[in-house]
Design an enzyme around this catalytic site. Structure first.
Site, PDB file in Angstrom:
ATOM      1  N   HIS A   1       0.810  -1.216   0.000  1.00 55.91           N
ATOM      2  CA  HIS A   1       0.000   0.000   0.000  1.00 55.91           C
ATOM      3  C   HIS A   1       0.847   1.270   0.000  1.00 55.91           C
ATOM      4  CE1 HIS A   1       0.753  -1.274   4.132  1.00 55.91           C
ATOM      5  NE2 HIS A   1       0.743   0.013   4.450  1.00 55.91           N
TER       6      HIS A   1
ATOM      7  N   HIS B   1      27.771  -4.523 -10.792  1.00 54.73           N
ATOM      8  CA  HIS B   1      28.592  -5.373  -9.930  1.00 54.73           C
ATOM      9  C   HIS B   1      27.855  -6.588  -9.382  1.00 54.73           C
ATOM     10  CE1 HIS B   1      31.605  -1.914  -8.914  1.00 54.73           C
ATOM     11  NE2 HIS B   1      31.497  -2.155 -10.210  1.00 54.73           N
TER      12      HIS B   1
END
Length: 154
Positions: free
Chosen positions: A19, A108
């Protein structure tokens, strides 16, 4: 090396929120559609109080199975939904609140789900974060061995 995520090569993005992230999720879905992506929206579909795991698990499963090329998730802080997503062995969900973090998560860590803290960033910042996530390829090289050590049971 993994390429960038584009509508031509990887058209479906799984997306979910609780929500607290609902309004930002709607904005990001529109933004992704403008960029030519299709979205698979796993909910929530209102701002009524709900539990983020109910939406995070199906989103993670869509990315793990390859039905979606990547995912984007958000909740208030980003922490709860990231923790849930990362319970899945094939998921590398990265909590990012700046574009540079999203770039590094892709380059990475070969992150496959972007997580954003909806209560702490603007829609404009979220768009920049999404762009960085989608536009940055995985560097490969020395990072591959590290990523291969993430899943349990290997």
């Amino acid at each position: 090396m993994t390429s960038t995520i584009t509508p031509e090569t990887n058209p479906v993005i799984a997306i979910c929120s609780d929500h607290a992230g609902f309004e930002l999720k709607k904005e990001i879905i529109s933004y992704l559609h403008e960029k030519g992506f299709r979205t698979d929206d796993f909910g929530t579909h209102s701002d009524a109080s709900c539990d983020y795991p109910d939406f995070a698990h199906p989103c993670a499963e869509a990315v793990e199975s390859g039905r979606a090329s990547a995912g984007i998730a958000m909740c208030g802080s980003g922490n709860g939904i990231a923790m849930t997503l990362n319970k899945h062995q094939g998921i590398r969900a990265a909590l990012c609140w700046q574009p540079e973090l999203a770039s590094l998560a892709r380059a990475h860590n070969n992150a496959n789900i972007l997580v954003m803290p909806a209560r702490f960033i603007s829609v404009e910042t979220a768009r920049h974060i999404v762009d960085a996530f989608l536009d940055t390829p995985f560097e490969g090289g020395r990072h591959i061995a590290r990523i291969n050590k993430i899943p349990l049971g290997k």
